[in-house]
Design a protein around this motif. Sequence first.
Motif, mmCIF file in Angstrom:
data_model
loop_
_atom_site.group_PDB
_atom_site.id
_atom_site.type_symbol
_atom_site.label_atom_id
_atom_site.label_comp_id
_atom_site.label_asym_id
_atom_site.label_seq_id
_atom_site.Cartn_x
_atom_site.Cartn_y
_atom_site.Cartn_z
ATOM 1 N N SER A 190 -22.448 31.906 76.190
ATOM 2 C CA SER A 190 -22.359 30.935 77.281
ATOM 3 C C SER A 190 -21.087 31.166 78.095
ATOM 4 O O SER A 190 -20.023 31.453 77.537
ATOM 5 C CB SER A 190 -22.357 29.515 76.717
ATOM 6 O OG SER A 190 -21.991 28.575 77.716
ATOM 7 N N HIS A 191 -21.202 31.023 79.404
ATOM 8 C CA HIS A 191 -20.013 31.183 80.246
ATOM 9 C C HIS A 191 -19.031 30.038 80.024
ATOM 10 O O HIS A 191 -17.886 30.101 80.466
ATOM 11 C CB HIS A 191 -20.415 31.270 81.718
ATOM 12 C CG HIS A 191 -20.955 30.004 82.292
ATOM 13 N ND1 HIS A 191 -22.274 29.618 82.140
ATOM 14 C CD2 HIS A 191 -20.356 29.022 83.022
ATOM 15 C CE1 HIS A 191 -22.462 28.464 82.744
ATOM 16 N NE2 HIS A 191 -21.308 28.077 83.289
ATOM 17 N N ARG A 192 -19.463 29.014 79.291
ATOM 18 C CA ARG A 192 -18.573 27.903 78.963
ATOM 19 C C ARG A 192 -17.896 28.088 77.588
ATOM 20 O O ARG A 192 -17.066 27.270 77.182
ATOM 21 C CB ARG A 192 -19.336 26.590 78.977
ATOM 22 C CG ARG A 192 -19.863 26.191 80.358
ATOM 23 C CD ARG A 192 -20.538 24.831 80.306
ATOM 24 N NE ARG A 192 -20.990 24.405 81.630
ATOM 25 C CZ ARG A 192 -22.181 24.668 82.138
ATOM 26 N NH1 ARG A 192 -23.051 25.390 81.414
ATOM 27 N NH2 ARG A 192 -22.518 24.240 83.328
ATOM 28 N N ALA A 193 -18.269 29.125 76.878
ATOM 29 C CA ALA A 193 -17.615 29.416 75.594
ATOM 30 C C ALA A 193 -16.245 30.036 75.849
ATOM 31 O O ALA A 193 -15.996 30.633 76.903
ATOM 32 C CB ALA A 193 -18.476 30.350 74.757
ATOM 33 N N VAL A 194 -15.365 29.919 74.865
ATOM 34 C CA VAL A 194 -14.022 30.505 74.959
ATOM 35 C C VAL A 194 -13.902 31.595 73.896
ATOM 36 O O VAL A 194 -14.094 31.331 72.703
ATOM 37 C CB VAL A 194 -12.925 29.440 74.740
ATOM 38 C CG1 VAL A 194 -11.543 30.085 74.745
ATOM 39 C CG2 VAL A 194 -13.019 28.347 75.794
ATOM 40 N N ILE A 195 -13.612 32.799 74.334
ATOM 41 C CA ILE A 195 -13.455 33.934 73.415
ATOM 42 C C ILE A 195 -12.038 34.462 73.550
ATOM 43 O O ILE A 195 -11.639 34.924 74.624
ATOM 44 C CB ILE A 195 -14.450 35.072 73.727
ATOM 45 C CG1 ILE A 195 -15.886 34.545 73.840
ATOM 46 C CG2 ILE A 195 -14.334 36.160 72.671
ATOM 47 C CD1 ILE A 195 -16.468 34.034 72.561
ATOM 48 N N GLU A 196 -11.274 34.389 72.485
ATOM 49 C CA GLU A 196 -9.916 34.938 72.462
ATOM 50 C C GLU A 196 -9.865 36.024 71.399
ATOM 51 O O GLU A 196 -10.084 35.759 70.226
ATOM 52 C CB GLU A 196 -8.891 33.841 72.153
ATOM 53 C CG GLU A 196 -8.787 32.773 73.232
ATOM 54 C CD GLU A 196 -7.709 31.755 72.933
ATOM 55 O OE1 GLU A 196 -6.991 31.928 71.920
ATOM 56 O OE2 GLU A 196 -7.596 30.785 73.690
ATOM 57 N N GLY A 197 -9.570 37.228 71.826
ATOM 58 C CA GLY A 197 -9.644 38.375 70.931
ATOM 59 C C GLY A 197 -8.478 38.478 69.987
ATOM 60 O O GLY A 197 -7.566 37.659 70.021
ATOM 61 N N PRO A 198 -8.554 39.536 69.141
ATOM 62 C CA PRO A 198 -9.633 40.518 69.121
ATOM 63 C C PRO A 198 -10.851 40.012 68.327
ATOM 64 O O PRO A 198 -10.688 39.391 67.287
ATOM 65 C CB PRO A 198 -9.002 41.725 68.434
ATOM 66 C CG PRO A 198 -7.976 41.123 67.518
ATOM 67 C CD PRO A 198 -7.447 39.906 68.225
ATOM 68 N N VAL A 199 -12.041 40.287 68.855
ATOM 69 C CA VAL A 199 -13.273 39.865 68.197
ATOM 70 C C VAL A 199 -14.298 40.995 68.264
ATOM 71 O O VAL A 199 -14.241 41.846 69.156
ATOM 72 C CB VAL A 199 -13.869 38.598 68.843
ATOM 73 C CG1 VAL A 199 -12.896 37.431 68.763
ATOM 74 C CG2 VAL A 199 -14.286 38.853 70.287
ATOM 75 N N ILE A 200 -15.229 40.967 67.325
ATOM 76 C CA ILE A 200 -16.426 41.803 67.406
ATOM 77 C C ILE A 200 -17.616 40.853 67.414
ATOM 78 O O ILE A 200 -17.730 39.987 66.543
ATOM 79 C CB ILE A 200 -16.540 42.780 66.223
ATOM 80 C CG1 ILE A 200 -15.397 43.797 66.264
ATOM 81 C CG2 ILE A 200 -17.884 43.498 66.236
ATOM 82 C CD1 ILE A 200 -15.377 44.739 65.069
#
Length: 388
Positions: free
Chosen positions: A246-256
């Motif tokens: 979702s464009h409303r989700a927050v992703i702060e890396g590093p992630v896979i």
Amino acid sequence: MSKLTITILAGGVSEKLYLLSGEVNKTYIKIMGKSILEHILESLKEVGPQKIVLITDDVAKGETITKRITVPEVKVRKQSGAGILGAFRTTRDLLTNEDQYILIVYGDIIVSGEAYRSIVAYTEEMHEEDLGGVFLGVAEEPRRNHWLIESDERGFVKNVSPSTVNVSGYIAGGIYLVRKEFFELVDRYDELYKIFNEYVKRFRVKLLHWGHYWVDIGSPWDLLKASYVLLSELRVSRIHSGARISHRAVIEGPVIIEEDAEIDHYAIIKGPVYIGREVFVGAYSFVRDHTSIEDEASVASNTEVNRSFIMQKATIGRGSYVSYSVIGSEAVLEPNVLIKSISPRESEEAYKSIIRGKRYLKIGAVIYGKARVSAGRVLEAGEEIGRE
């Protein structure tokens, strides 16, 4: 380089891990989407092309995995006899006149490729100086199931002890470079440490001191530790184009985030975190701090997951709190389950942390494969829940 054969011993079974994983041999349990065996084979790339033999109880599974790995061909052979001693005897029967030096690798060890490279570098010295081999010694606090290696002032091994309780020293690291003559001893003794001690009496064997990460996977808590150290190596994010975020989700890396994973509205993923294939993370959930969620698992809305290992097809119900925990394959946590993670007493498995000058022991719960935790239940730190 002199001729080297690598033998991976992958026949071990841990009852608790077997129950946790849905009856999968521990070598084939997945961490961050790859089996422990795959992690080992990828680390072994550090030593270049070699002859590799996998000794296992499950030949079909071993062949399926090794065919996917881009390393030199791995020969998979059925283990004859129980335990490590049976694996040693199977290896002995497979050796030919061309096999001069053998790198023994236990199939439940997670360690960086640098450890293998450092040990294998001694093969030329073995040829020139008649050195008998190198044993990996780990600079960690020993546990009851670990062996201890003692060395002299020159760094040569003088003794291997089967018990390390209340004793300090280097843990036997499950990676051993030996000459072919090592396997001549496997029929003389029924106890493994006696084989090692007889060998170090015959040959000079160096102790390679290892201080980087190393995990011996023998319990569910070790999977949590392995997940932590592997995620700690993550430096850049990798998000599959087939993931639905979702464009409303927050992703702060590093992630896979793998293919077909779905991250719903206002979910927060704060790395380092691994999200496997077809994983669902619901709205307003918070996944953070060295958490690995394996394929097809589900985390419902308004749930927080912190520094935990979630296995395939597990389900965590809405409004739950999961911290420092291991959730087994196809286990179900119904809504509003709370897992306490601060332990009032010492244990080998607990993480020791200092927060604002105060010492805490952090440990969550283990939920075994296909177990179900009823809605609203509060689990104590260190609790284990089995399938009814």
